[in-house]
Scaffold this motif. Structure first.
Motif, PDB file in Angstrom:
ATOM      1  N   TYR A 181      -1.079  11.844  -2.771  1.00 41.57           N
ATOM      2  CA  TYR A 181      -0.485  11.433  -4.316  1.00 41.57           C
ATOM      3  C   TYR A 181       0.178  12.664  -5.221  1.00 41.57           C
ATOM      4  N   ARG A 182      -0.014  13.223  -5.442  1.00 43.51           N
ATOM      5  CA  ARG A 182       0.454  14.545  -6.119  1.00 43.51           C
ATOM      6  C   ARG A 182       1.419  15.429  -5.977  1.00 43.51           C
ATOM      7  N   SER A 183       2.236  15.253  -4.584  1.00 43.77           N
ATOM      8  CA  SER A 183       3.254  15.400  -4.356  1.00 43.77           C
ATOM      9  C   SER A 183       4.506  14.659  -4.757  1.00 43.77           C
ATOM     10  N   ILE A 184       3.930  12.933  -4.344  1.00 40.59           N
ATOM     11  CA  ILE A 184       4.845  11.936  -4.681  1.00 40.59           C
ATOM     12  C   ILE A 184       4.662  11.854  -5.926  1.00 40.59           C
ATOM     13  N   GLU A 185       3.555  12.452  -7.033  1.00 38.58           N
ATOM     14  CA  GLU A 185       4.367  11.946  -9.024  1.00 38.58           C
ATOM     15  C   GLU A 185       4.753  13.361  -8.700  1.00 38.58           C
ATOM     16  N   LYS A 186       5.187  14.793  -7.739  1.00 39.56           N
ATOM     17  CA  LYS A 186       5.817  15.573  -8.215  1.00 39.56           C
ATOM     18  C   LYS A 186       7.216  15.387  -8.591  1.00 39.56           C
ATOM     19  N   ARG A 187       7.502  14.375  -6.869  1.00 35.91           N
ATOM     20  CA  ARG A 187       8.962  14.090  -7.188  1.00 35.91           C
ATOM     21  C   ARG A 187       9.268  12.930  -7.877  1.00 35.91           C
ATOM     22  N   MET A 188       8.309  12.123  -8.603  1.00 33.54           N
ATOM     23  CA  MET A 188       9.023  11.300  -9.175  1.00 33.54           C
ATOM     24  C   MET A 188       9.464  11.554 -10.788  1.00 33.54           C
ATOM     25  N   ASP A 189       8.582  12.782 -10.865  1.00 38.67           N
ATOM     26  CA  ASP A 189       8.723  13.274 -11.853  1.00 38.67           C
ATOM     27  C   ASP A 189      10.150  14.329 -11.682  1.00 38.67           C
ATOM     28  N   GLU A 190      10.531  15.088 -10.917  1.00 34.60           N
ATOM     29  CA  GLU A 190      12.011  15.422 -10.236  1.00 34.60           C
ATOM     30  C   GLU A 190      12.593  14.673 -10.494  1.00 34.60           C
ATOM     31  N   THR A 191      12.601  13.645  -9.224  1.00 35.23           N
ATOM     32  CA  THR A 191      13.908  12.204  -9.881  1.00 35.23           C
ATOM     33  C   THR A 191      13.762  11.304 -11.186  1.00 35.23           C
ATOM     34  N   GLY A 192      12.918  10.998 -11.316  1.00 36.35           N
ATOM     35  CA  GLY A 192      12.848  10.040 -12.234  1.00 36.35           C
ATOM     36  C   GLY A 192      12.617   8.484 -12.501  1.00 36.35           C
ATOM     37  N   GLU A 193      12.250   9.061 -10.634  1.00 35.88           N
ATOM     38  CA  GLU A 193      11.745   6.844 -10.109  1.00 35.88           C
ATOM     39  C   GLU A 193      10.629   6.485 -11.298  1.00 35.88           C
ATOM     40  N   ALA A 217       0.928  -1.182   0.269  1.00 41.42           N
ATOM     41  CA  ALA A 217      -0.192   0.087   0.111  1.00 41.42           C
ATOM     42  C   ALA A 217       0.895   1.470  -0.023  1.00 41.42           C
ATOM     43  N   LYS A 218       1.880   1.173   0.656  1.00 39.06           N
ATOM     44  CA  LYS A 218       3.284   2.002   0.499  1.00 39.06           C
ATOM     45  C   LYS A 218       4.209   2.032  -0.654  1.00 39.06           C
ATOM     46  N   ASN A 219       3.719   1.639  -1.604  1.00 38.96           N
ATOM     47  CA  ASN A 219       4.401   1.445  -2.622  1.00 38.96           C
ATOM     48  C   ASN A 219       4.027   2.411  -4.229  1.00 38.96           C
ATOM     49  N   TYR A 220       4.035   3.034  -5.023  1.00 35.76           N
ATOM     50  CA  TYR A 220       3.481   3.810  -5.906  1.00 35.76           C
ATOM     51  C   TYR A 220       4.523   3.443  -7.124  1.00 35.76           C
ATOM     52  N   THR A 221       3.849   3.596  -7.913  1.00 37.91           N
ATOM     53  CA  THR A 221       4.382   4.176  -9.288  1.00 37.91           C
ATOM     54  C   THR A 221       3.051   4.860  -9.926  1.00 37.91           C
TER      55      THR A 221
END
Length: 220
Positions: free
Chosen positions: A67-79, A5-9
């Motif tokens: 969730y949008r903050s996690i999405e932003k993090r993925m955009d910034e890090t490329g994860e 539940a705490k892993n996101y794609t």
């Protein structure tokens, strides 16, 4: 192990945000209908029900922001994935019969004589078939041996990996997995034949017999 539940794609985040948007629309629609009923009949929505709907909307808005903050993090890090409990854990596919696991795959090489672990490696692949040469080379280096024999189960069978070991001077013993369903269907499979280079043909191995095969209603 990181909780699923705490892993996101990205796909998981999109689905959650979509679900939240639909839920918010549903609760706001409920409040709008309450206003219409009040205007038409003067009946007021029960306070507890209204409070519940407002609290739900506020909670969903906070979740969407998270969730949008996690999405932003993925955009910034490329994860491609983000795991909150254990940042290094990843969702891994294992086998068709098993669900995905969020965690690690720990590879170990053991000295067969002394039963001691001589090499280990942590990967984020849910399968073993790409690890044979990596672990065999690591084991040989750790043991400071000129030659070793690598023995592994059929999950490590991959022709490219076996070839890499052979080219490195490491002999390999790995059983080949049976992927053909021919025998279960009453036919010979590849293991029943031997290749004859002189005639460029496949010959049926002596003693091989086709399994008995009957249709419903047939008797022996």
């Amino acid at each position: 192990m990181n909780a699923k539940a705490k892993n996101y794609t990205r796909g998981k985040l999109r689905q959650k945000l979509s679900d939240i948007d639909l839920a918010i629309v549903r609760y706001l629609g409920e409040l709008d209908r309450a206003d219409e009923v009040y205007e038409q009949t003067g009946t007021v929505m029960p306070e507890a029900r209204m409070e519940r709907a407002l609290c739900k909307v506020q909670h969903l808005q906070k979740e969407a922001a998270r969730y949008r903050s996690i999405e932003k993090r993925m955009d910034e890090t490329g994860e491609a994935q983000v795991s909150l409990s254990d940042p290094d854990a990843r969702s891994m596919a294992t086998t068709p019969r098993m669900p995905r696991v969020v965690g690690y795959n720990v590879q170990t090489a053991v000295d067969a004589e002394n039963h001691l672990i001589v090499a280990h490696e942590v990967t984020i692949h849910g399968y073993d078939r790409d690890a044979l040469s990596m672990m065999a080379l690591a084991a040989r280096e750790a043991m400071a041996a000129d030659q070793i024999e690598a023995v592994a189960d059929k999950g490590y069978f991959k022709s490219e990996e076996i070839l890499a070991c052979e080219e490195a001077g490491i002999s390999v013993v790995v059983p080949k997995p049976q992927t053909s369903n021919a025998r279960a269907r009453g036919r010979f499979d590849k293991a029943d034949f031997a290749y004859d280079a002189k005639t460029d043909t496949n010959l049926l191995v002596a003693g091989a017999a086709s399994p008995a095969r009957r249709t419903k209603g047939e008797q022996a």
